[in-house]
Design an enzyme around this catalytic site. Structure first.
Site, PDB file in Angstrom:
ATOM      1  N   ASP A   1       0.826  -1.214   0.000  1.00 18.03           N
ATOM      2  CA  ASP A   1       0.000   0.000   0.000  1.00 18.03           C
ATOM      3  C   ASP A   1       0.862   1.268   0.000  1.00 18.03           C
ATOM      4  O   ASP A   1       0.363   2.369  -0.236  1.00 18.03           O
ATOM      5  CB  ASP A   1      -0.961   0.019   1.205  1.00 18.03           C
ATOM      6  N   GLU A   2       2.176   1.112   0.271  1.00 20.11           N
ATOM      7  CA  GLU A   2       3.028   2.303   0.391  1.00 20.11           C
ATOM      8  C   GLU A   2       3.196   3.034  -0.936  1.00 20.11           C
ATOM      9  O   GLU A   2       3.598   4.198  -0.956  1.00 20.11           O
ATOM     10  CB  GLU A   2       4.384   1.923   0.996  1.00 20.11           C
TER      11      GLU A   2
ATOM     12  N   TYR B   1      12.034   2.887  -1.119  1.00 16.62           N
ATOM     13  CA  TYR B   1      11.366   1.579  -1.151  1.00 16.62           C
ATOM     14  C   TYR B   1      10.053   1.652  -1.918  1.00 16.62           C
ATOM     15  O   TYR B   1       9.829   0.889  -2.871  1.00 16.62           O
ATOM     16  CB  TYR B   1      11.107   1.078   0.280  1.00 16.62           C
TER      17      TYR B   1
ATOM     18  N   TYR C   1       9.605   6.222  16.603  1.00 16.50           N
ATOM     19  CA  TYR C   1      10.010   7.344  15.752  1.00 16.50           C
ATOM     20  C   TYR C   1       9.059   8.529  15.950  1.00 16.50           C
ATOM     21  O   TYR C   1       7.824   8.357  15.908  1.00 16.50           O
ATOM     22  CB  TYR C   1       9.973   6.958  14.269  1.00 16.50           C
TER      23      TYR C   1
ATOM     24  N   ASN D   1       1.289   3.873  15.780  1.00 13.21           N
ATOM     25  CA  ASN D   1       2.420   3.040  16.211  1.00 13.21           C
ATOM     26  C   ASN D   1       2.504   2.906  17.723  1.00 13.21           C
ATOM     27  O   ASN D   1       2.788   1.826  18.245  1.00 13.21           O
ATOM     28  CB  ASN D   1       3.735   3.621  15.683  1.00 13.21           C
TER      29      ASN D   1
ATOM     30  N   HIS E   1       8.810  10.460   6.653  1.00  9.49           N
ATOM     31  CA  HIS E   1       7.938   9.434   7.240  1.00  9.49           C
ATOM     32  C   HIS E   1       6.466   9.625   6.830  1.00  9.49           C
ATOM     33  O   HIS E   1       5.863  10.654   7.137  1.00  9.49           O
ATOM     34  CB  HIS E   1       8.059   9.537   8.763  1.00  9.49           C
TER      35      HIS E   1
HETATM   36  P1  NAD Z   1      11.448  -9.859   3.262  1.00  7.24           P
HETATM   37  O1  NAD Z   1      12.465  -8.772   3.170  1.00  7.24           O
HETATM   38  O2  NAD Z   1      11.211 -10.526   4.574  1.00  7.24           O
HETATM   39  O3  NAD Z   1      11.804 -11.024   2.224  1.00  7.24           O
HETATM   40  C1  NAD Z   1      12.240 -10.773   0.924  1.00  7.24           C
HETATM   41  C2  NAD Z   1      12.800 -12.067   0.355  1.00  7.24           C
HETATM   42  O4  NAD Z   1      13.228 -11.811  -0.996  1.00  7.24           O
HETATM   43  C3  NAD Z   1      14.016 -12.593   1.113  1.00  7.24           C
HETATM   44  O5  NAD Z   1      13.899 -13.989   1.310  1.00  7.24           O
HETATM   45  C4  NAD Z   1      15.179 -12.271   0.183  1.00  7.24           C
HETATM   46  O6  NAD Z   1      16.281 -13.169   0.323  1.00  7.24           O
HETATM   47  C5  NAD Z   1      14.528 -12.370  -1.180  1.00  7.24           C
HETATM   48  N1  NAD Z   1      15.210 -11.591  -2.218  1.00  7.24           N
HETATM   49  C6  NAD Z   1      15.649 -10.305  -2.113  1.00  7.24           C
HETATM   50  N2  NAD Z   1      16.240  -9.933  -3.268  1.00  7.24           N
HETATM   51  C7  NAD Z   1      16.137 -11.002  -4.121  1.00  7.24           C
HETATM   52  C8  NAD Z   1      16.533 -11.222  -5.460  1.00  7.24           C
HETATM   53  N3  NAD Z   1      17.159 -10.271  -6.169  1.00  7.24           N
HETATM   54  N4  NAD Z   1      16.270 -12.415  -6.028  1.00  7.24           N
HETATM   55  C9  NAD Z   1      15.646 -13.397  -5.311  1.00  7.24           C
HETATM   56  N5  NAD Z   1      15.263 -13.237  -4.035  1.00  7.24           N
HETATM   57  C10 NAD Z   1      15.490 -12.052  -3.443  1.00  7.24           C
HETATM   58  O7  NAD Z   1      10.114  -9.236   2.694  1.00  7.24           O
HETATM   59  P2  NAD Z   1       8.602  -9.545   3.074  1.00  7.24           P
HETATM   60  O8  NAD Z   1       8.215  -8.674   4.207  1.00  7.24           O
HETATM   61  O9  NAD Z   1       8.405 -11.009   3.154  1.00  7.24           O
HETATM   62  O10 NAD Z   1       7.860  -8.975   1.784  1.00  7.24           O
HETATM   63  C11 NAD Z   1       7.617  -9.810   0.650  1.00  7.24           C
HETATM   64  C12 NAD Z   1       6.938  -8.987  -0.428  1.00  7.24           C
HETATM   65  O11 NAD Z   1       5.723  -8.442   0.080  1.00  7.24           O
HETATM   66  C13 NAD Z   1       7.778  -7.785  -0.888  1.00  7.24           C
HETATM   67  O12 NAD Z   1       7.620  -7.661  -2.268  1.00  7.24           O
HETATM   68  C14 NAD Z   1       7.158  -6.601  -0.148  1.00  7.24           C
HETATM   69  O13 NAD Z   1       7.297  -5.418  -0.906  1.00  7.24           O
HETATM   70  C15 NAD Z   1       5.706  -7.034  -0.082  1.00  7.24           C
HETATM   71  N6  NAD Z   1       4.946  -6.490   1.065  1.00  7.24           N
HETATM   72  C16 NAD Z   1       5.425  -6.593   2.334  1.00  7.24           C
HETATM   73  C17 NAD Z   1       4.666  -6.115   3.400  1.00  7.24           C
HETATM   74  C18 NAD Z   1       5.135  -6.238   4.830  1.00  7.24           C
HETATM   75  O14 NAD Z   1       4.478  -5.710   5.739  1.00  7.24           O
HETATM   76  N7  NAD Z   1       6.222  -6.935   5.113  1.00  7.24           N
HETATM   77  C19 NAD Z   1       3.425  -5.521   3.155  1.00  7.24           C
HETATM   78  C20 NAD Z   1       2.963  -5.438   1.825  1.00  7.24           C
HETATM   79  C21 NAD Z   1       3.728  -5.940   0.795  1.00  7.24           C
HETATM   80  P1  TYD Z   2       8.048  -0.728   9.643  1.00 10.55           P
HETATM   81  O1  TYD Z   2       7.788  -1.991  10.412  1.00 10.55           O
HETATM   82  O2  TYD Z   2       9.453  -0.403   9.268  1.00 10.55           O
HETATM   83  O3  TYD Z   2       7.078  -0.744   8.379  1.00 10.55           O
HETATM   84  P2  TYD Z   2       6.764   0.427   7.295  1.00 10.55           P
HETATM   85  O4  TYD Z   2       7.737   1.534   7.453  1.00 10.55           O
HETATM   86  O5  TYD Z   2       6.945  -0.309   6.012  1.00 10.55           O
HETATM   87  O6  TYD Z   2       5.352   0.832   7.554  1.00 10.55           O
HETATM   88  O7  TYD Z   2       7.491   0.482  10.494  1.00 10.55           O
HETATM   89  C1  TYD Z   2       6.132   0.557  10.890  1.00 10.55           C
HETATM   90  C2  TYD Z   2       5.926   1.885  11.547  1.00 10.55           C
HETATM   91  O8  TYD Z   2       6.671   1.910  12.771  1.00 10.55           O
HETATM   92  C3  TYD Z   2       6.451   3.058  10.721  1.00 10.55           C
HETATM   93  O9  TYD Z   2       5.583   4.167  10.900  1.00 10.55           O
HETATM   94  C4  TYD Z   2       7.811   3.357  11.344  1.00 10.55           C
HETATM   95  C5  TYD Z   2       7.620   2.975  12.792  1.00 10.55           C
HETATM   96  N1  TYD Z   2       8.819   2.467  13.488  1.00 10.55           N
HETATM   97  C6  TYD Z   2       9.176   2.999  14.719  1.00 10.55           C
HETATM   98  O10 TYD Z   2       8.516   3.911  15.260  1.00 10.55           O
HETATM   99  N2  TYD Z   2      10.278   2.498  15.341  1.00 10.55           N
HETATM  100  C7  TYD Z   2      11.045   1.503  14.786  1.00 10.55           C
HETATM  101  O11 TYD Z   2      12.067   1.103  15.392  1.00 10.55           O
HETATM  102  C8  TYD Z   2      10.655   0.962  13.530  1.00 10.55           C
HETATM  103  C9  TYD Z   2      11.452  -0.121  12.878  1.00 10.55           C
HETATM  104  C10 TYD Z   2       9.521   1.461  12.908  1.00 10.55           C
END
Ligand code: NAD
Ligand code: TYD
Length: 361
Positions: free
Chosen positions: A134-135, A159, A216, A258, A294
């Site tokens: 959603d970002e 990002y 933060y 947060n 942010h």
């Molecule tokens: P993560 O950082 O935990 O995992 C990413 C994975 O991709 C890792 O296993 C890493 O080794 C692999 N990777 C990185 N670069 C690579 C490359 N060049 N080739 C092959 N593998 C590679 O991320 P996540 O939190 O599991 O997120 C997964 C997906 O979901 C991402 O595309 C992220 O943008 C999206 N997403 C994440 C969130 C969240 O809250 N974490 C929310 C919405 C969408």
């Molecule tokens: P994060 O888990 O990094 O996810 P995103 O930035 O992708 O939303 O952060 C979630 C929220 O928490 C974001 O507003 C930043 C804040 N945050 C803190 O306040 N302290 C922290 O140490 C971290 C990692 C995030």
């Protein structure tokens, strides 16, 4: 039938692979580069599973991706591979452009070559599902409507800009080449196997270690939180039922500032693993400098996926966060291995001598 998952050793990807193989006989090939965020320990329970194959490599490696597609003939690719941490994208954006933009482009090129040679019946059912965030929509004011699928893109961090670029490439490959794509834009996930650099796992881990809990700015930034297993079920639903070329927003109807999240984590730890001195973990909260640029508020309007595909989250925030805190308390070895880097050593030993699925030179 097989699916090819990329980034399946990361947080969401490993939950997806585990859930998939728990519910389906359809094999999974997991292509992952094993960056710092990729942890094969998450998938150790599958090491002898006949339906699971791990391929160590980069989505930018066209030779490898072409070969995996040709050998395994997946009916779908689910693309999780990405650099995913906003703070890292601020201190070092280059890897984000490389993997999220160039990597998605290279992957799309490989997929286009493969898909273009399929027979008609296979081409129509084939899918490329791109997992996004959603970002990409930027930041909302407190009274703005939540992000719908038609909200304009306004990414604010390296990002989110790199993810937005990848979304546009996916869209263009559908529009220009007819590639059968699906895109999902999801809110913040939490749950098991979450790397402790992100807010919720960092707070759980730091609290127990007696370290500060860094909030933060004023801690009033709002995110919409979704339990990771609900994200995985939504992706499966979109893969099965989503209309080709469509975008689906996925969220938990769960907007929270947060500071409230941090308080909830502290309160659960107070209940489940009280501090020795009897004080609350809230005493460890420390306000630190805000993140540059942010985003103030994210909120997802998840009506389209509910109305069209009948998907709704099954966890409330209360049930999901309790499960999550409990998981971290029950898995101290996983946390220790992530923190002391021992899984990196294992990766170097296991995969350092070349790609185990690479063809002989
Ligand atoms: P993560 O950082 O935990 O995992 C990413 C994975 O991709 C890792 O296993 C890493 O080794 C692999 N990777 C990185 N670069 C690579 C490359 N060049 N080739 C092959 N593998 C590679 O991320 P996540 O939190 O599991 O997120 C997964 C997906 O979901 C991402 O595309 C992220 O943008 C999206 N997403 C994440 C969130 C969240 O809250 N974490 C929310 C919405 C969408
Ligand atoms: P994060 O888990 O990094 O996810 P995103 O930035 O992708 O939303 O952060 C979630 C929220 O928490 C974001 O507003 C930043 C804040 N945050 C803190 O306040 N302290 C922290 O140490 C971290 C990692 C995030």
């Amino acid at each position: 039938m097989t699916i090819l998952v990329t980034g399946g050793a990361g947080f969401i990807g490993s939950n997806f692979v585990l859930d998939w193989l728990a519910q389906s006989d359809e094999p999974v090939v997991n292509l992952d580069k094993l960056t710092y965020a990729g942890n094969p320990e998450n998938l150790v329970s599958l090491s002898k599973h006949p339906g699971y194959l791990f391929a160590h490599g980069d989505i930018q490696d066209a030779t490898l991706v072409d070969r995996l597609l040709a050998e395994h003939r997946p009916r779908a690719v689910v693309n999780f591979a990405a650099e995913s941490h906003v703070d890292r994208s601020i201190s070092g954006p280059s890897a984000f452009i490389q993997t999220n933009v160039v990597g998605t482009f290279q992957l799309l090129e490989s997929v286009r070559r493969y898909w273009g040679k399929l027979v008609d019946a296979e081409r129509t059912t084939w899918r490329f599902l791109h997992v996004s965030t959603d970002e990409v929509y930027g930041s909302l004011a407190p009274t703005d409507d939540a992000f719908s699928e038609t909200h304009r893109y306004a990414p604010n961090s390296p990002y989110s800009a790199s993810k937005a670029a990848s979304d546009h490439l996916v869209r263009a490959y559908h529009h220009t080449y007819g590639l059968p794509v699906l895109t999902t834009n999801c809110s913040n996930n939490y749950g098991p196997y979450h790397f402790p650099e992100k807010l919720i796992p960092l707070m759980i881990v730091n609290a127990q270690a007696g370290k500060p809990l860094p909030v933060y700015g004023d801690g009033q930034q709002v995110r919409d939180w979704l339990y990771v297993k609900d994200h995985c079920s939504a992706i499966r639903r979109v893969l099965y039922k989503g209309r080709m070329g469509e975008v689906y927003n996925i969220g938990g109807w769960n907007e929270k500032p947060n500071l409230e999240i941090v308080h909830t984590v502290c309160d659960l730890l107070d209940e489940l693993k009280p501090r020795a001195d009897g004080k609350s973990y809230r005493a460890q909260i420390t306000y630190v400098a805000d993140r540059p640029g942010h985003d103030r508020r994210y909120a997802i309007d998840a009506r389209k996926i509910e109305q069209e595909l009948g998907w709704k989250p099954s966890e409330t925030f209360e049930s999901g966060i309790r499960k999550t805190v409990q998981w971290y308390l029950e898995n101290p070895a996983w946390v220790a291995n992530v923190q002391n880097g021992s899984y990196r050593e294992w990766v170097a030993q296991q995969y350092g001598h070349g790609n185990p699925v690479a063809p002989a030179a």
